[in-house]
Scaffold this motif. Structure first.
Motif, PDB file in Angstrom:
ATOM      1  N   GLY A  31      -3.686   8.182  -5.439  1.00  8.41           N
ATOM      2  CA  GLY A  31      -2.531   8.008  -4.558  1.00  8.41           C
ATOM      3  C   GLY A  31      -1.237   7.792  -5.297  1.00  8.41           C
ATOM      4  O   GLY A  31      -0.536   6.805  -5.056  1.00  8.41           O
ATOM      5  N   PHE A  32      -0.908   8.721  -6.168  1.00  7.73           N
ATOM      6  CA  PHE A  32       0.322   8.602  -6.965  1.00  7.73           C
ATOM      7  C   PHE A  32       1.542   8.432  -6.073  1.00  7.73           C
ATOM      8  O   PHE A  32       2.452   7.653  -6.378  1.00  7.73           O
ATOM      9  N   ASP A  33       1.567   9.144  -4.927  1.00 10.43           N
ATOM     10  CA  ASP A  33       2.718   9.094  -4.026  1.00 10.43           C
ATOM     11  C   ASP A  33       2.861   7.744  -3.336  1.00 10.43           C
ATOM     12  O   ASP A  33       3.932   7.424  -2.799  1.00 10.43           O
ATOM     13  N   LEU A  34       1.824   6.934  -3.346  1.00 14.13           N
ATOM     14  CA  LEU A  34       1.864   5.600  -2.749  1.00 14.13           C
ATOM     15  C   LEU A  34       2.075   4.506  -3.796  1.00 14.13           C
ATOM     16  O   LEU A  34       1.980   3.325  -3.479  1.00 14.13           O
ATOM     17  N   GLY A  35       2.350   4.921  -5.022  1.00 15.78           N
ATOM     18  CA  GLY A  35       2.555   3.935  -6.078  1.00 15.78           C
ATOM     19  C   GLY A  35       1.273   3.523  -6.773  1.00 15.78           C
ATOM     20  O   GLY A  35       1.281   2.620  -7.600  1.00 15.78           O
ATOM     21  N   PRO A  61      -6.228  -2.116  -2.976  1.00 20.29           N
ATOM     22  CA  PRO A  61      -7.055  -1.611  -1.878  1.00 20.29           C
ATOM     23  C   PRO A  61      -6.293  -0.924  -0.753  1.00 20.29           C
ATOM     24  O   PRO A  61      -6.911  -0.224   0.056  1.00 20.29           O
ATOM     25  N   GLN A  62      -4.984  -1.108  -0.666  1.00 20.97           N
ATOM     26  CA  GLN A  62      -4.202  -0.427   0.367  1.00 20.97           C
ATOM     27  C   GLN A  62      -2.787  -0.189  -0.134  1.00 20.97           C
ATOM     28  O   GLN A  62      -2.294  -0.904  -1.001  1.00 20.97           O
ATOM     29  N   GLY A  63      -2.149   0.852   0.407  1.00 15.00           N
ATOM     30  CA  GLY A  63      -0.846   1.251  -0.091  1.00 15.00           C
ATOM     31  C   GLY A  63       0.318   0.896   0.808  1.00 15.00           C
ATOM     32  O   GLY A  63       1.440   1.350   0.580  1.00 15.00           O
ATOM     33  N   HIS A  64       0.079   0.076   1.843  1.00 16.43           N
ATOM     34  CA  HIS A  64       1.162  -0.275   2.761  1.00 16.43           C
ATOM     35  C   HIS A  64       2.177  -1.204   2.123  1.00 16.43           C
ATOM     36  O   HIS A  64       3.381  -1.118   2.379  1.00 16.43           O
ATOM     37  N   SER A  65       1.685  -2.117   1.307  1.00 12.27           N
ATOM     38  CA  SER A  65       2.554  -3.098   0.658  1.00 12.27           C
ATOM     39  C   SER A  65       1.762  -3.746  -0.469  1.00 12.27           C
ATOM     40  O   SER A  65       0.617  -3.384  -0.730  1.00 12.27           O
ATOM     41  N   PHE A  66       2.381  -4.729  -1.116  1.00 14.86           N
ATOM     42  CA  PHE A  66       1.684  -5.519  -2.128  1.00 14.86           C
ATOM     43  C   PHE A  66       1.275  -6.882  -1.573  1.00 14.86           C
ATOM     44  O   PHE A  66       0.958  -7.796  -2.324  1.00 14.86           O
TER      45      PHE A  66
END
Length: 197
Positions: A31-35, A61-66
Motif C-alpha cells: 500500500g505505497f499510496d497509503l503511506g 494494520p490500517q491506512g486510515h490514520s496512525f
C-alpha cells in the motif's frame, strides 16, 4: 557521509533489484499510496530469504490514520509474532499516535515489550510527521526510548525530506549523542541527497 541507503520495496523482485543496485537495507511494505501498510506476511518471509541485506518490515494494520484501536493493536501484535517466529527480518517499522496527535506511548510500549529479548530492531515510522510537533515528538523518543527505538524515519514533518530539512537538522542535533538514529525519508533521490545532507 551516507552509511545506509534504505529502499522501500513491495515484492521479491524489487528487493533483489534494490540489493543488486546498492541498497544496504530494505523496508518492505504494502500500500505505497497509503503511506505503507503491513505486507503479506508470507511475502515478508520470502523477501528475507531472497536477499542478504537487512529487511525491515512495516507493521501498520490500517491506512486510515496512525491512531490505532485495540483491535488494530491486536492485529499488529499478531503480525509481529509472525515476523519474530517465521522470518529473518532485521526490524519492524511501527508508529502510533493518540487522539491529540502525541506519540501513543502506551501502544509503543506494547510493541517494545513484545519484541523485548529478541534481536528484532524497531524503527518508528513517519507517523511522527503527523504528530502535533515533529521536533518535540522526536525529542520525546530520544529521551524516553533511546535504547528501545533504533531509528526514527521522518521527513521533518513535511511532504518530502528536502522540504523538512530545517526540522531534520534540528532533530539530528537532538540525536547527535544518542544511540537512536534519525533516518531521513521521502523524496530523496541521487540528485538531491547531497543537498539534503
Amino acid at each position: 557521509m551516507i552509511k545506509h541507503i534504505e529502499v522501500i520495496v513491495t515484492n521479491v523482485e524489487e528487493a533483489i533489484a534494490a540489493e543488486q543496485y546498492g541498497a544496504t537495507r530494505l523496508e518492505l511494505i504494502h500500500g505505497f499510496d497509503l503511506g505503507g501498510l503491513t505486507p503479506d506476511l508470507e511475502l515478508a518471509r520470502n523477501v528475507c530469504n531472497a536477499v542478504s541485506i537487512p529487511v525491515n518490515v512495516m507493521i501498520r494494520p490500517q491506512g486510515h490514520s496512525f491512531i490505532f484501536s485495540q483491535t488494530d493493536m491486536k492485529t499488529a501484535l499478531n503480525e509481529v509474532d509472525f515476523i519474530l517466529e517465521q522470518t529473518q527480518a532485521n526490524a519492524i517499522v511501527f508508529g502510533t499516535l493518540d487522539n491529540n496527535l502525541h506519540i501513543n506511548t502506551q501502544q509503543l510500549e506494547q510493541i517494545i515489550q513484545h519484541i523485548s529479548g529478541s534481536n528484532l530492531e524497531l524503527t518508528f515510522h513517519r507517523a511522527i510527521d503527523e504528530s502535533y510537533d515533529v521536533v518535540k515528538s522526536f525529542h520525546e523518543l530520544v529521551t524516553a526510548y533511546p535504547n528501545q527505538v533504533n531509528r526514527v524515519l521522518s521527513s521533518g514533518g513535511k511532504t518530502t525530506a528536502l522540504d523538512g530539512a530545517v526540522n531534520l537538522a534540528k532533530m539530528q542535533q537532538i540525536a547527535i549523542n544518542s544511540p537512536l538514529k534519525l533516518l531521513a525519508g521521502s523524496g530523496i533521490t541521487p540528485h538531491n541527497a547531497t543537498e539534503l545532507i
